[in-house]
Scaffold this motif. Structure first.
Motif, short mmCIF file in Angstrom:
data_model
loop_
_atom_site.label_atom_id
_atom_site.label_comp_id
_atom_site.label_asym_id
_atom_site.label_seq_id
_atom_site.Cartn_x
_atom_site.Cartn_y
_atom_site.Cartn_z
N ALA A 101 0.85 -1.19 0.00
CA ALA A 101 0.00 0.00 0.00
C ALA A 101 0.89 1.23 0.00
O ALA A 101 1.92 1.26 0.68
N SER A 102 0.50 2.24 -0.75
CA SER A 102 1.28 3.48 -0.81
C SER A 102 1.24 4.18 0.54
O SER A 102 0.34 3.98 1.35
N ASP A 103 2.23 5.00 0.77
CA ASP A 103 2.30 5.75 2.03
C ASP A 103 1.64 7.12 1.92
O ASP A 103 1.62 7.88 2.87
N ASP A 104 1.11 7.44 0.76
CA ASP A 104 0.47 8.75 0.59
C ASP A 104 -1.05 8.58 0.58
O ASP A 104 -1.58 7.54 0.92
N GLU A 105 -1.75 9.60 0.20
CA GLU A 105 -3.22 9.58 0.23
C GLU A 105 -3.85 9.02 -1.04
O GLU A 105 -5.06 9.11 -1.22
N VAL B 237 -2.65 0.27 -4.25
CA VAL B 237 -2.15 -1.04 -3.81
C VAL B 237 -1.61 -1.77 -5.03
O VAL B 237 -2.04 -1.52 -6.17
N SER B 238 -0.65 -2.67 -4.80
CA SER B 238 -0.09 -3.45 -5.90
C SER B 238 0.27 -4.83 -5.41
O SER B 238 0.39 -5.07 -4.21
N GLY B 239 0.42 -5.74 -6.35
CA GLY B 239 0.75 -7.12 -6.00
C GLY B 239 0.70 -8.01 -7.22
O GLY B 239 0.69 -7.55 -8.36
N THR B 240 0.65 -9.31 -6.98
CA THR B 240 0.60 -10.33 -8.02
C THR B 240 -0.67 -11.14 -7.85
O THR B 240 -0.90 -11.72 -6.79
N ALA B 241 -1.50 -11.18 -8.89
CA ALA B 241 -2.78 -11.89 -8.82
C ALA B 241 -2.68 -13.33 -9.31
O ALA B 241 -3.45 -14.17 -8.88
N VAL B 242 -1.74 -13.61 -10.23
CA VAL B 242 -1.57 -14.96 -10.79
C VAL B 242 -0.07 -15.22 -10.90
O VAL B 242 0.66 -14.34 -11.36
N ASN C 243 -9.46 2.97 -15.91
CA ASN C 243 -8.07 3.38 -15.68
C ASN C 243 -7.71 3.48 -14.20
O ASN C 243 -6.85 4.27 -13.81
N THR C 244 -8.40 2.69 -13.38
CA THR C 244 -8.07 2.64 -11.96
C THR C 244 -7.36 1.32 -11.61
O THR C 244 -6.92 1.15 -10.48
N LEU C 245 -7.26 0.44 -12.58
CA LEU C 245 -6.57 -0.85 -12.42
C LEU C 245 -5.64 -1.06 -13.60
O LEU C 245 -6.07 -0.99 -14.75
N GLU C 246 -4.37 -1.30 -13.30
CA GLU C 246 -3.37 -1.57 -14.33
C GLU C 246 -2.88 -2.99 -14.16
O GLU C 246 -2.47 -3.39 -13.06
N LEU C 247 -2.93 -3.76 -15.24
CA LEU C 247 -2.46 -5.14 -15.23
C LEU C 247 -1.25 -5.27 -16.14
O LEU C 247 -1.25 -4.72 -17.25
N THR C 248 -0.23 -5.99 -15.66
CA THR C 248 0.96 -6.25 -16.48
C THR C 248 1.35 -7.71 -16.34
O THR C 248 1.18 -8.32 -15.28
N ALA D 275 -3.37 -0.79 -8.41
CA ALA D 275 -4.77 -0.36 -8.31
C ALA D 275 -4.90 0.89 -7.46
O ALA D 275 -4.28 1.00 -6.41
N SER D 276 -5.74 1.80 -7.93
CA SER D 276 -6.09 2.99 -7.15
C SER D 276 -7.47 2.74 -6.57
O SER D 276 -8.48 2.74 -7.28
N LEU D 277 -7.52 2.54 -5.26
CA LEU D 277 -8.79 2.22 -4.60
C LEU D 277 -9.65 3.47 -4.48
O LEU D 277 -9.15 4.58 -4.32
N PRO D 278 -10.97 3.31 -4.55
CA PRO D 278 -11.87 4.46 -4.57
C PRO D 278 -12.02 5.14 -3.21
O PRO D 278 -11.73 4.56 -2.17
N ASP D 279 -12.49 6.37 -3.28
CA ASP D 279 -12.77 7.15 -2.07
C ASP D 279 -14.17 6.78 -1.57
O ASP D 279 -15.10 7.58 -1.57
N THR D 280 -14.30 5.51 -1.17
CA THR D 280 -15.55 4.96 -0.64
C THR D 280 -15.23 4.21 0.64
O THR D 280 -14.06 3.98 0.96
N SER D 281 -16.25 3.82 1.36
CA SER D 281 -15.99 3.08 2.61
C SER D 281 -15.28 1.77 2.33
O SER D 281 -14.32 1.42 3.03
N ILE D 282 -15.67 1.02 1.28
CA ILE D 282 -14.98 -0.24 0.98
C ILE D 282 -13.56 0.03 0.51
O ILE D 282 -12.64 -0.73 0.83
N GLY D 283 -13.35 1.12 -0.22
CA GLY D 283 -12.01 1.48 -0.66
C GLY D 283 -11.10 1.81 0.51
O GLY D 283 -9.97 1.35 0.59
N HIS D 284 -11.59 2.64 1.44
CA HIS D 284 -10.80 3.01 2.63
C HIS D 284 -10.53 1.78 3.50
O HIS D 284 -9.40 1.58 3.96
#
Length: 183
Positions: A15-19, A23-28, A75-80, A90-99
């Motif tokens: 998780a980023s340290d800013d606002e 989040v990033s990681g490996t899904a597969v 454009n809130t999810l980047e896959l490579t 991924a840039s999580l939304p400014d919603t309760s589930i995102g927070h």
């Protein structure tokens, strides 16, 4: 129509340290044996995603389409893809589930990922007591998921758990068909 399958892995979620709530990681992961998934182990081939359209993939929380976190066409999810697997940022939304999700990743409460997909081509080896499945071609990737409870372990530092969701009756049917093939 191919059956939708899911897998989960433990990954190096960060998780980023800013606002920005990134989040990033490996899904597969590729070329990694799963744990025993109920009588079989499997592995995803590095070329399984070669012809898969990744332009409209969701990121969910726990495979729940009521808990959409982001999406590639927004454009809130980047896959490579690389030789090791399918990675995301991924840039999580400014919603309760995102927070909530961001804080749970940041605190280490959520460490796993999963993915929902169909299989176009696989290969089975039934020559031993634990069958082996190699996933050669993914049909569609519908979603990747952040999840707190991945179920299967792998020794790689960035990938530690995976799981399969399949109805018991479907698995029993598969085992019966494989037993008939070996007679």
């Amino acid at each position: 129509m191919p059956k939708l399958e899911t897998r989960a892995i433990n990954t190096d979620l960060t998780a980023s340290d800013d606002e920005t709530r990134t989040v990033s990681g490996t899904a597969v992961v590729f070329n990694r044996d799963s744990e025993d998934l109920g009588g079989f182990i499997e592995q995803v081939d590095p070329h399984a995603f070669d012809d898969v359209d990744l332009r409209d993939v969701f990121m969910l929380f726990n495979h729940d389409y009521d808990s959409v976190l982001c999406r590639t066409i927004a454009n809130t999810l980047e896959l490579t893809l690389d030789d090791a697997g399918l990675h995301f940022k991924a840039s999580l939304p400014d919603t309760s589930i995102g927070h909530d999700t961001y804080e749970n990743v940041r605190n280490g409460n959520i460490q796993g990922c999963s993915f929902g997909f169909t299989v176009n081509e696989d290969k089975w080896d039934t020559s031993s007591t634990v069958y082996r499945r190699d996933i050669l071609k993914i049909g569609e990737l519908y979603e990747i998921t952040l999840t707190p409870i991945p179920a299967y372990k792998d020794t790689d530092v960035s990938v530690a758990q995976r799981f399969i969701k399949q109805k018991t009756s479907d698995l029993d049917k598969l085992k019966s068909e494989l037993e008939l093939m070996t007679i």
